[in-house]
Design a protein around this motif. Structure first.
Motif, PDB file in Angstrom:
ATOM      1  N   HIS A 153       0.790  -1.225   0.055  1.00 55.18           N
ATOM      2  CA  HIS A 153       0.085  -0.030   0.130  1.00 55.18           C
ATOM      3  C   HIS A 153       0.960   1.132  -0.102  1.00 55.18           C
ATOM      4  O   HIS A 153       0.669   2.098  -0.808  1.00 55.18           O
ATOM      5  CB  HIS A 153      -0.840  -0.085   1.229  1.00 55.18           C
ATOM      6  N   LYS A 182      -5.873   6.018   4.162  1.00 55.32           N
ATOM      7  CA  LYS A 182      -6.730   5.669   2.976  1.00 55.32           C
ATOM      8  C   LYS A 182      -7.264   6.978   2.136  1.00 55.32           C
ATOM      9  O   LYS A 182      -8.416   6.755   1.300  1.00 55.32           O
ATOM     10  CB  LYS A 182      -7.728   4.708   3.294  1.00 55.32           C
ATOM     11  N   LYS A 185       0.909   3.811  -3.000  1.00 54.56           N
ATOM     12  CA  LYS A 185       0.149   5.409  -2.677  1.00 54.56           C
ATOM     13  C   LYS A 185       1.443   6.288  -2.942  1.00 54.56           C
ATOM     14  O   LYS A 185       1.090   7.360  -3.743  1.00 54.56           O
ATOM     15  CB  LYS A 185      -0.077   5.184  -1.354  1.00 54.56           C
ATOM     16  N   CYS A 188      -8.015   9.809  -0.562  1.00 55.83           N
ATOM     17  CA  CYS A 188      -7.535   9.967  -1.889  1.00 55.83           C
ATOM     18  C   CYS A 188      -6.459  10.872  -2.344  1.00 55.83           C
ATOM     19  O   CYS A 188      -6.428  11.886  -1.627  1.00 55.83           O
ATOM     20  CB  CYS A 188      -8.787  10.474  -2.890  1.00 55.83           C
ATOM     21  N   PRO A 189      -5.351  10.424  -2.928  1.00 59.24           N
ATOM     22  CA  PRO A 189      -4.145  11.146  -3.380  1.00 59.24           C
ATOM     23  C   PRO A 189      -4.717  12.602  -4.077  1.00 59.24           C
ATOM     24  O   PRO A 189      -3.968  13.442  -4.377  1.00 59.24           O
ATOM     25  CB  PRO A 189      -3.629  10.455  -4.109  1.00 59.24           C
TER      26      PRO A 189
HETATM   27  C1  HEM Z   1     -13.331  13.340  -8.935  1.00 60.74           C
HETATM   28  C2  HEM Z   1     -12.311  12.439  -8.805  1.00 60.74           C
HETATM   29  C3  HEM Z   1     -12.176  11.811  -7.776  1.00 60.74           C
HETATM   30  C4  HEM Z   1     -12.801  11.119  -6.821  1.00 60.74           C
HETATM   31  C5  HEM Z   1     -14.298  11.334  -6.630  1.00 60.74           C
HETATM   32  C6  HEM Z   1     -12.138  10.105  -5.878  1.00 60.74           C
HETATM   33  C7  HEM Z   1     -12.564   9.489  -4.686  1.00 60.74           C
HETATM   34  C8  HEM Z   1     -11.920   8.638  -4.139  1.00 60.74           C
HETATM   35  C9  HEM Z   1     -12.384   7.887  -2.943  1.00 60.74           C
HETATM   36  C10 HEM Z   1     -13.633   8.076  -2.190  1.00 60.74           C
HETATM   37  C11 HEM Z   1     -11.318   7.261  -2.574  1.00 60.74           C
HETATM   38  C12 HEM Z   1     -11.440   6.125  -1.289  1.00 60.74           C
HETATM   39  C13 HEM Z   1     -12.247   5.095  -1.434  1.00 60.74           C
HETATM   40  C14 HEM Z   1     -12.237   4.019  -0.178  1.00 60.74           C
HETATM   41  O1  HEM Z   1     -11.352   3.682   0.221  1.00 60.74           O
HETATM   42  O2  HEM Z   1     -13.487   3.887  -0.058  1.00 60.74           O
HETATM   43  C15 HEM Z   1     -10.205   7.150  -3.288  1.00 60.74           C
HETATM   44  C16 HEM Z   1      -8.995   6.429  -3.211  1.00 60.74           C
HETATM   45  C17 HEM Z   1      -8.166   6.616  -4.085  1.00 60.74           C
HETATM   46  N1  HEM Z   1      -7.953   7.726  -5.128  1.00 60.74           N
HETATM   47 FE1  HEM Z   1      -9.390   9.121  -5.756  1.00 60.74          FE
HETATM   48  N2  HEM Z   1     -10.907  10.346  -6.348  1.00 60.74           N
HETATM   49  C18 HEM Z   1     -10.926  11.094  -7.634  1.00 60.74           C
HETATM   50  C19 HEM Z   1      -9.506  11.264  -8.141  1.00 60.74           C
HETATM   51  C20 HEM Z   1      -8.537  10.755  -8.089  1.00 60.74           C
HETATM   52  C21 HEM Z   1      -7.282  10.869  -8.734  1.00 60.74           C
HETATM   53  C22 HEM Z   1      -6.991  12.370  -9.730  1.00 60.74           C
HETATM   54  C23 HEM Z   1      -6.305  10.126  -8.407  1.00 60.74           C
HETATM   55  C24 HEM Z   1      -4.941  10.169  -8.821  1.00 60.74           C
HETATM   56  C25 HEM Z   1      -4.326  10.477  -9.907  1.00 60.74           C
HETATM   57  C26 HEM Z   1      -6.760   9.314  -7.389  1.00 60.74           C
HETATM   58  C27 HEM Z   1      -6.250   8.264  -6.886  1.00 60.74           C
HETATM   59  C28 HEM Z   1      -6.714   7.482  -5.752  1.00 60.74           C
HETATM   60  C29 HEM Z   1      -6.008   6.270  -5.189  1.00 60.74           C
HETATM   61  C30 HEM Z   1      -4.973   5.688  -5.533  1.00 60.74           C
HETATM   62  C31 HEM Z   1      -6.718   6.087  -4.125  1.00 60.74           C
HETATM   63  C32 HEM Z   1      -6.569   4.853  -3.113  1.00 60.74           C
HETATM   64  C33 HEM Z   1      -5.993   5.417  -1.954  1.00 60.74           C
HETATM   65  C34 HEM Z   1      -5.595   4.544  -0.814  1.00 60.74           C
HETATM   66  O3  HEM Z   1      -5.365   3.326  -1.065  1.00 60.74           O
HETATM   67  O4  HEM Z   1      -4.844   5.065   0.225  1.00 60.74           O
HETATM   68  N3  HEM Z   1      -8.303   9.755  -7.155  1.00 60.74           N
HETATM   69  N4  HEM Z   1     -10.501   8.419  -4.264  1.00 60.74           N
END
Ligand code: HEM
Length: 491
Positions: free
Chosen positions: A146, A451, A150, A453-454
């Motif tokens: 992770h 966890k 990440k 979101c990045p």
């Molecule tokens: C409108 C755009 C986005 C929304 C609504 C969003 C929403 C989320 C949410 C809610 C999670 C957590 C999910 C959970 O564990 O229940 C998450 C995790 C994540 N998001 Fe985003 N995200 C967005 C854009 C992005 C972008 C632009 C990136 C990277 C370029 C990204 C990369 C990630 C990653 C890698 C995780 C996993 C984090 C972890 O495991 O610690 N997301 N996102």
């Protein structure tokens, strides 16, 4: 509703006047009563099937949670959540719903919850969709991969900021040129495909470091390939709104096989391997990933997280602007004109746009693009809502439905109303502590140990730029979340 112990009274101008952010650790001013969690899972098979029909068909997700919250007079209760039965027999649909800001907060506490494989509850799409690997979002923070993945994603976003801006602006030019041409020719322009093409081109260049136009197949249909790949993974969990019982029979009763999109996925994989080699090699050399891990995670971050997230959010943002009848367009345009004028847009220039920022945050509050979040109890613990404490047993699955949580009347005044100015000023900015769309407070920090979101900062920033771009270009814009019917060019 009365205010909870430790929360200010409803007569104060803001519900958060000089209150520290909620925390799962801080004790309330007065001890809260211990309550048995209301609700039940019903008869085996029958309970889950009834709850599934209630969720997807009879009520729909929003009313499903709202009505049960009212019935149990509690923001915390037991229920089943789909997917369930008939071909999801191995999946346990029993969850504990947490529907106010305070109880939802437990989902961010990595001491308390385990996030392994719980992105969509007890259901997880086949790992065949991701090269037989569990991608970052399915990994718990206790798993060493992770942190590696990440940090890789956080690094990509840090390095790509210049490209992010130039690519966003270049692709917005193409998007709105296309929209104007369609309006001239047909009287209106459909948003979905041009927007998704714009997002695909911009995000692929910014995240993977690969220009889709170098490969005609990917340039033409990359976005549609991602759509199909995404849809097959999440269909059993989302309400589409087609005629019932067909939706239940065909979309919610079984998991679709990866074989249907194998060809698409291979093309995307090969494209990233060939054209995104520089970023892939950084994943290998600097973050200790295998080449396959780097590519599958890049594809997932691009396709599921970034493309999927923006494809869900931007139409809502556009719809909120274009269908407004309260005069917000005029106010947004005025702010953009006064603070930026016709100067070039950049990350710095949008930092002064208080109203634009608040408007985006309010849109995220009322329309969190990822509505459900889950976490499994790592140990027995006591969960607090605003008014009660509940015993949670190790292994139980907590489920928060954000559209309801973001209407917590103990935190947000007049919570059902869209108030563009809600997040402005000192008190408004304090409310960012309670904006949870990114799986953490908007004021929190994304790290390898949580966890969140990045994209927590870049997503709102991109949305600020998007709104500012529209009002630099147009005097007014009309339509909905799916089409644009008229634009008046800026004078
Ligand atoms: C409108 C755009 C986005 C929304 C609504 C969003 C929403 C989320 C949410 C809610 C999670 C957590 C999910 C959970 O564990 O229940 C998450 C995790 C994540 N998001 Fe985003 N995200 C967005 C854009 C992005 C972008 C632009 C990136 C990277 C370029 C990204 C990369 C990630 C990653 C890698 C995780 C996993 C984090 C972890 O495991 O610690 N997301 N996102």
């Amino acid at each position: 509703m009365s205010k909870a112990p430790g929360m200010p009274s409803s007569s104060s101008s803001s519900p958060l006047t000089s209150q520290p952010p909620l925390s799962t650790a801080s004790p309330p001013a007065m001890p809260l009563p211990l309550r048995t969690i209301p609700g039940s899972y019903g008869w085996p098979l029958l309970g889950p099937i009834f709850d599934r029909l209630d969720y997807f068909w009879f009520r729909g997700p929003a009313n499903f949670f709202k009505k049960r919250m009212e019935k149990h007079k509690s923001t915390v209760f037991r229920t089943n959540l789909p997917p369930t039965w008939p071909l999801f027999l191995g999946i346990n649909p029993n969850v504990i719903a947490v529907l106010d800001c305070k109880s939802f907060l437990h989902l961010f506490d990595m001491e308390i919850v385990d996030k392994k494989n719980v992105l969509a509850g007890d259901y997880m799409p086949s790992v065949k969709f991701t090269g037989n690997l569990r991608t970052c979002i399915y990994l718990d923070t206790s798993e060493p991969q992770h942190a590696k993945i990440k940090n890789f994603v956080i690094d990509i976003l840090k390095r790509s900021s210049t490209v992010w801006l130039t690519e966003l602006k270049a692709n917005l030019d193409i998007l709105f040129d296309t929209i104007e041409t369609s309006i001239s020719a047909k009287g209106s322009a459909r948003l979905s495909f041009p927007l998704q093409k714009c997002l695909f081109n911009f995000l692929t260049t910014a995240i993977v470091g690969a220009d889709p136009t170098t490969d005609p197949t990917i340039a033409d249909s990359g976005y549609a390939m991602l759509d199909r790949w995404l849809a097959l993974q999440i269909l059993p969990t989302i309400k589409i709104g087609i005629l019932q019982p067909f939706e239940e029979i065909f979309l919610h009763s079984f998991a679709y096989p990866f074989a249907l999109v194998r060809g698409d996925y291979s093309k995307l994989y090969n494209f990233v391997e060939k054209h995104g080699n520089e970023v892939v090699q950084r994943g290998v050399n600097e973050f200790g990933l295998t080449k396959e891990e780097a590519i599958h995670n890049l594809l997932f971050t691009l396709g599921f997280n970034a493309f999927g997230g923006f494809s869900a959010f931007l139409p809502t943002l556009i719809g909120t602007i274009t269908s407004d009848k309260t005069g917000i367009q005029e106010k947004l345009r005025k702010e953009v004109k006064e603070k930026i004028g016709s100067s070039s847009l950049n990350f710095e220039s949008v930092k002064d746009l208080e109203l634009v920022q608040s408007f985006v945050h309010e849109t995220l509050r009322l329309n969190p693009p990822v509505p459900l979040q889950y976490g499994r109890a790592r140990k027995d613990f006591q969960l607090s809502s605003h008014d009660s404490v509940y015993d949670i047993k190790k292994g139980e699955l907590l489920c928060g439905y954000q559209p309801q949580v973001m209407k917590d009347s103990k935190v947000f005044e007049d919570p059902e109303s869209f108030k563009a100015e809600r997040f402005m000023g000192e008190k408004g900015r304090e409310l960012l502590n309670y904006l949870y769309w990114s799986n953490g407070p908007q004021t929190g920090s994304t790290t390898e140990s949580n966890k969140q979101c990045p994209g927590k900062d870049i997503v709102p920033l991109t949305s600020f730029l998007f709104v500012a771009y529209i009002f630099q270009r147009y005097e007014s814009i009309s339509g909905s979340s799916s089409s644009i019917t008229a634009v008046e060019k800026a004078k």
